[in-house]
Design a protein around this motif. Structure first.
Motif, PDB file in Angstrom:
ATOM      1  N   ILE A 162      33.319  33.786 -92.221  1.00 36.75           N
ATOM      2  CA  ILE A 162      32.519  34.679 -93.063  1.00 36.75           C
ATOM      3  C   ILE A 162      31.034  34.479 -92.788  1.00 36.75           C
ATOM      4  O   ILE A 162      30.622  33.469 -92.219  1.00 36.75           O
ATOM      5  N   GLU A 163      30.241  35.459 -93.194  1.00 36.76           N
ATOM      6  CA  GLU A 163      28.787  35.366 -93.083  1.00 36.76           C
ATOM      7  C   GLU A 163      28.255  34.649 -94.328  1.00 36.76           C
ATOM      8  O   GLU A 163      28.209  35.228 -95.418  1.00 36.76           O
ATOM      9  N   VAL A 164      27.843  33.410 -94.166  1.00 41.82           N
ATOM     10  CA  VAL A 164      27.507  32.600 -95.330  1.00 41.82           C
ATOM     11  C   VAL A 164      26.252  33.104 -96.049  1.00 41.82           C
ATOM     12  O   VAL A 164      26.157  33.005 -97.281  1.00 41.82           O
ATOM     13  N   ASP A 165      25.287  33.651 -95.325  1.00 37.09           N
ATOM     14  CA  ASP A 165      24.079  34.162 -95.990  1.00 37.09           C
ATOM     15  C   ASP A 165      24.423  35.321 -96.918  1.00 37.09           C
ATOM     16  O   ASP A 165      23.918  35.412 -98.042  1.00 37.09           O
ATOM     17  N   THR A 166      25.293  36.211 -96.455  1.00 36.54           N
ATOM     18  CA  THR A 166      25.708  37.352 -97.280  1.00 36.54           C
ATOM     19  C   THR A 166      26.484  36.875 -98.506  1.00 36.54           C
ATOM     20  O   THR A 166      26.299  37.390 -99.613  1.00 36.54           O
ATOM     21  N   VAL A 167      27.349  35.908 -98.312  1.00 37.44           N
ATOM     22  CA  VAL A 167      28.137  35.382 -99.438  1.00 37.44           C
ATOM     23  C   VAL A 167      27.227  34.758-100.487  1.00 37.44           C
ATOM     24  O   VAL A 167      27.420  34.959-101.697  1.00 37.44           O
ATOM     25  N   ARG A 168      26.238  34.022-100.062  1.00 36.13           N
ATOM     26  CA  ARG A 168      25.329  33.415-101.036  1.00 36.13           C
ATOM     27  C   ARG A 168      24.574  34.489-101.827  1.00 36.13           C
ATOM     28  O   ARG A 168      24.332  34.339-103.027  1.00 36.13           O
ATOM     29  N   GLN A 169      24.223  35.581-101.161  1.00 30.25           N
ATOM     30  CA  GLN A 169      23.553  36.678-101.868  1.00 30.25           C
ATOM     31  C   GLN A 169      24.479  37.311-102.902  1.00 30.25           C
ATOM     32  O   GLN A 169      24.060  37.612-104.021  1.00 30.25           O
ATOM     33  N   ARG A 170      25.731  37.518-102.542  1.00 26.47           N
ATOM     34  CA  ARG A 170      26.687  38.118-103.465  1.00 26.47           C
ATOM     35  C   ARG A 170      27.027  37.167-104.611  1.00 26.47           C
ATOM     36  O   ARG A 170      27.293  37.601-105.737  1.00 26.47           O
ATOM     37  N   ALA A 171      27.015  35.868-104.341  1.00 27.85           N
ATOM     38  CA  ALA A 171      27.470  34.882-105.331  1.00 27.85           C
ATOM     39  C   ALA A 171      26.665  34.955-106.620  1.00 27.85           C
ATOM     40  O   ALA A 171      27.222  34.815-107.714  1.00 27.85           O
ATOM     41  N   GLY A 183      26.930  21.092 -92.039  1.00 25.95           N
ATOM     42  CA  GLY A 183      27.983  20.562 -91.183  1.00 25.95           C
ATOM     43  C   GLY A 183      29.388  20.931 -91.598  1.00 25.95           C
ATOM     44  O   GLY A 183      30.355  20.438 -91.000  1.00 25.95           O
ATOM     45  N   ALA A 184      29.516  21.801 -92.589  1.00 26.08           N
ATOM     46  CA  ALA A 184      30.850  22.180 -93.068  1.00 26.08           C
ATOM     47  C   ALA A 184      31.396  23.375 -92.293  1.00 26.08           C
ATOM     48  O   ALA A 184      30.638  24.190 -91.748  1.00 26.08           O
ATOM     49  N   MET A 185      32.720  23.471 -92.268  1.00 17.06           N
ATOM     50  CA  MET A 185      33.408  24.641 -91.719  1.00 17.06           C
ATOM     51  C   MET A 185      33.676  25.637 -92.847  1.00 17.06           C
ATOM     52  O   MET A 185      33.186  25.479 -93.960  1.00 17.06           O
ATOM     53  N   HIS A 186      34.507  26.649 -92.539  1.00 16.70           N
ATOM     54  CA  HIS A 186      34.837  27.660 -93.537  1.00 16.70           C
ATOM     55  C   HIS A 186      35.503  27.024 -94.749  1.00 16.70           C
ATOM     56  O   HIS A 186      35.123  27.303 -95.887  1.00 16.70           O
ATOM     57  N   ASP A 187      36.512  26.201 -94.542  1.00 16.98           N
ATOM     58  CA  ASP A 187      37.108  25.462 -95.655  1.00 16.98           C
ATOM     59  C   ASP A 187      36.297  24.185 -95.825  1.00 16.98           C
ATOM     60  O   ASP A 187      36.450  23.221 -95.072  1.00 16.98           O
ATOM     61  N   ILE A 188      35.441  24.183 -96.817  1.00 15.94           N
ATOM     62  CA  ILE A 188      34.518  23.074 -97.013  1.00 15.94           C
ATOM     63  C   ILE A 188      35.276  21.752 -97.145  1.00 15.94           C
ATOM     64  O   ILE A 188      34.893  20.735 -96.571  1.00 15.94           O
ATOM     65  N   TYR A 198      37.147  29.295 -79.031  1.00 15.11           N
ATOM     66  CA  TYR A 198      36.707  28.072 -79.702  1.00 15.11           C
ATOM     67  C   TYR A 198      35.559  27.406 -78.957  1.00 15.11           C
ATOM     68  O   TYR A 198      35.547  27.334 -77.729  1.00 15.11           O
ATOM     69  N   ASP A 199      34.581  26.920 -79.695  1.00 14.57           N
ATOM     70  CA  ASP A 199      33.604  25.977 -79.157  1.00 14.57           C
ATOM     71  C   ASP A 199      33.309  24.934 -80.215  1.00 14.57           C
ATOM     72  O   ASP A 199      33.572  25.136 -81.413  1.00 14.57           O
ATOM     73  N   SER A 200      32.764  23.810 -79.825  1.00 18.74           N
ATOM     74  CA  SER A 200      32.639  22.657 -80.713  1.00 18.74           C
ATOM     75  C   SER A 200      31.719  22.922 -81.899  1.00 18.74           C
ATOM     76  O   SER A 200      31.817  22.229 -82.918  1.00 18.74           O
ATOM     77  N   GLU A 201      30.829  23.910 -81.805  1.00 19.89           N
ATOM     78  CA  GLU A 201      29.959  24.226 -82.944  1.00 19.89           C
ATOM     79  C   GLU A 201      30.759  24.730 -84.139  1.00 19.89           C
ATOM     80  O   GLU A 201      30.288  24.670 -85.278  1.00 19.89           O
ATOM     81  N   MET A 202      31.971  25.233 -83.899  1.00 16.41           N
ATOM     82  CA  MET A 202      32.805  25.725 -84.993  1.00 16.41           C
ATOM     83  C   MET A 202      33.305  24.605 -85.889  1.00 16.41           C
ATOM     84  O   MET A 202      33.806  24.864 -86.986  1.00 16.41           O
ATOM     85  N   LEU A 203      33.164  23.348 -85.447  1.00 15.03           N
ATOM     86  CA  LEU A 203      33.504  22.214 -86.294  1.00 15.03           C
ATOM     87  C   LEU A 203      32.429  21.941 -87.332  1.00 15.03           C
ATOM     88  O   LEU A 203      32.638  21.169 -88.266  1.00 15.03           O
ATOM     89  N   ARG A 204      31.256  22.577 -87.176  1.00 12.80           N
ATOM     90  CA  ARG A 204      30.119  22.305 -88.060  1.00 12.80           C
ATOM     91  C   ARG A 204      29.532  23.577 -88.657  1.00 12.80           C
ATOM     92  O   ARG A 204      28.399  23.578 -89.135  1.00 12.80           O
ATOM     93  N   ALA A 205      30.299  24.690 -88.599  1.00 10.50           N
ATOM     94  CA  ALA A 205      29.803  25.969 -89.110  1.00 10.50           C
ATOM     95  C   ALA A 205      30.976  26.822 -89.564  1.00 10.50           C
ATOM     96  O   ALA A 205      32.128  26.571 -89.198  1.00 10.50           O
ATOM     97  N   ASP A 206      30.674  27.843 -90.351  1.00 13.02           N
ATOM     98  CA  ASP A 206      31.709  28.775 -90.815  1.00 13.02           C
ATOM     99  C   ASP A 206      31.955  29.814 -89.729  1.00 13.02           C
ATOM    100  O   ASP A 206      31.058  30.578 -89.359  1.00 13.02           O
ATOM    101  N   THR A 220      26.695  30.178 -90.070  1.00 13.37           N
ATOM    102  CA  THR A 220      27.848  30.883 -89.514  1.00 13.37           C
ATOM    103  C   THR A 220      27.850  30.757 -88.000  1.00 13.37           C
ATOM    104  O   THR A 220      26.797  30.771 -87.355  1.00 13.37           O
ATOM    105  N   ARG A 221      29.039  30.646 -87.433  1.00 12.83           N
ATOM    106  CA  ARG A 221      29.203  30.622 -85.979  1.00 12.83           C
ATOM    107  C   ARG A 221      30.440  31.442 -85.631  1.00 12.83           C
ATOM    108  O   ARG A 221      31.562  30.952 -85.666  1.00 12.83           O
TER     109      ARG A 221
END
Length: 377
Positions: A316-325, A339-344, A305-313, A299-300
């Protein structure tokens, strides 16, 4: 696999989509191979409601010089189809994919449609009421007070798909962000309707954990009950749009009305509905169909905007989502896409390739077995 992010079919995107007649399919702004139909959805205090189903069909041959154009041709074809859609000869079941978008979103990903079509599926995407092609001048964009309101849109989509193919086979749901939350809750309440779910960065928990959710719900509930359309004063950011749009740092042509630079205004009713969905997920669902959950590697967050947002979500908080999944159902596969963004499936090419490869591996194990199970039933 050929990668194509697509472009507008015309020099500029239209404003609000044109309503179709019942059962009629018109050419879509995504260009050749894409058509849409309007699904009536009643009305609210603002006016008539609709959902919109988009389909991917084989591209038609070039127009004859005497042709009157794709719009008229689509209207004539739609009227003929409307007259005959309830008289399909029985045939083998046709497997299908139904895609659901996220918040401040609509269906635009031609590459995703072509991926599933090549696998032998009829591809459809649903723009929910008050979103995208279903947005109207009188609508409150994205507004709802209960995510179960979209049940009617999903039922209408299933009916339209069945009318389109004759005998509907297994239906795989491919859902993004808030659409992933909506699809998960619906699948839990309606076992067996979807055959499998592919969840692309599903928004399964409020940022900051369930403690933040409970505190926010306590403050919002009274406002949501009395004045559900009250707009919340939240920071207006365009960093995610910048990482997506071809006009900035992204790769995609985004409709300026359906996917504006800043998100739709967040209302008390909508946020309360989403947090109620998060609470249901936290209690645990019992989805019996196989689920694939894809998230970015990290997550970023940031308001600029900064360029890291091209390679991170950046949403949402991806660690939390993986726990809920893992609490969604009985058989859940979770994949991190580096290297994925929010919309994979809208990320940079290497991440998209990795994501499609992960889906192909998962589908190779589950989906042929599902098709065989449907033939035996």
């Amino acid at each position: 696999m050929a990668m194509d992010t697509g472009a507008w079919a015309a020099d500029a995107p239209p404003g609000y989509a044109e309503d179709t007649l019942p059962g009629q399919w018109l050419p879509d702004l995504l260009g050749p191979g894409f058509e849409y139909t309007t699904l009536a959805a009643g009305e609210d205090e603002d006016g008539p409601l609709c959902a919109t189903l988009v389909r991917h069909v084989p591209e038609s041959p070039p127009e004859h010089p005497a042709d009157h154009g794709p719009r008229l041709r689509g209207m004539v074809a739609g009227l003929v189809e409307f007259a005959t859609q309830h008289h399909h000869e029985p045939g083998p079941p046709v497997p299908a994919v139904l895609a659901l978008h996220g918040w401040t979103d609509y269906f635009y990903n031609v590459e995703l449609a072509r991926y599933w079509t090549r696998r032998g599926y009829r591809f459809y995407a649903l723009d929910l009421r008050r979103y995208g092609r279903s947005l109207r001048a009188w609508s409150t964009p994205g507004f709802t007070t209960n995510l179960s309101e979209y049940d009617a849109d999903l039922e209408a989509a299933f009916a339209a798909m069945a009318a389109d193919v004759g005998t509907l086979g297994n239906v795989v749901c491919v859902a993004h962000s808030t659409g992933g939350l909506i699809a998960s809750l619906w699948a839990d309440r309606n076992p067996g309707r979807f055959s499998a779910l592919v969840l692309n960065s599903p928004w399964l928990e409020t940022q900051g954990s369930w403690l933040v959710r409970n505190a926010a719900a306590g403050l919002l509930d009274p406002v949501a009950r009395r004045r559900p359309k009250t707009r919340l004063k939240l920071p207006e950011v365009e960093s995610y749009w910048q990482s997506m749009s071809r006009e900035a740092h992204g790769h995609w042509d985004l409709h300026p009305l359906w996917r504006p630079r800043r998100s739709f205004p967040v209302t008390a009713g909508w946020l309360t509905a989403v947090m109620a969905g998060h609470a249901a997920v936290a209690r645990g669902l019992d989805i019996r169909e196989p689920i694939l959950v894809l998230t970015a590697g990290r997550t970023r967050f940031g308001t600029v905007y900064d360029s890291e947002m091209l390679r991170a979500d950046s949403v949402i908080e991806v660690d939390t989502v993986r726990q809920r999944a893992v609490g969604l159902g009985r058989e859940v596969s979770v994949v991190r896409v580096s290297g994925a963004m929010h919309d994979i499936f809208a990320s940079a090419l290497p991440a998209r390739r990795a994501a499609y490869a992960a889906v192909s591996r998962w589908a190779g194990g589950y989906l042929p077995a599902l098709a065989e199970e449907h033939r035996r039933s």
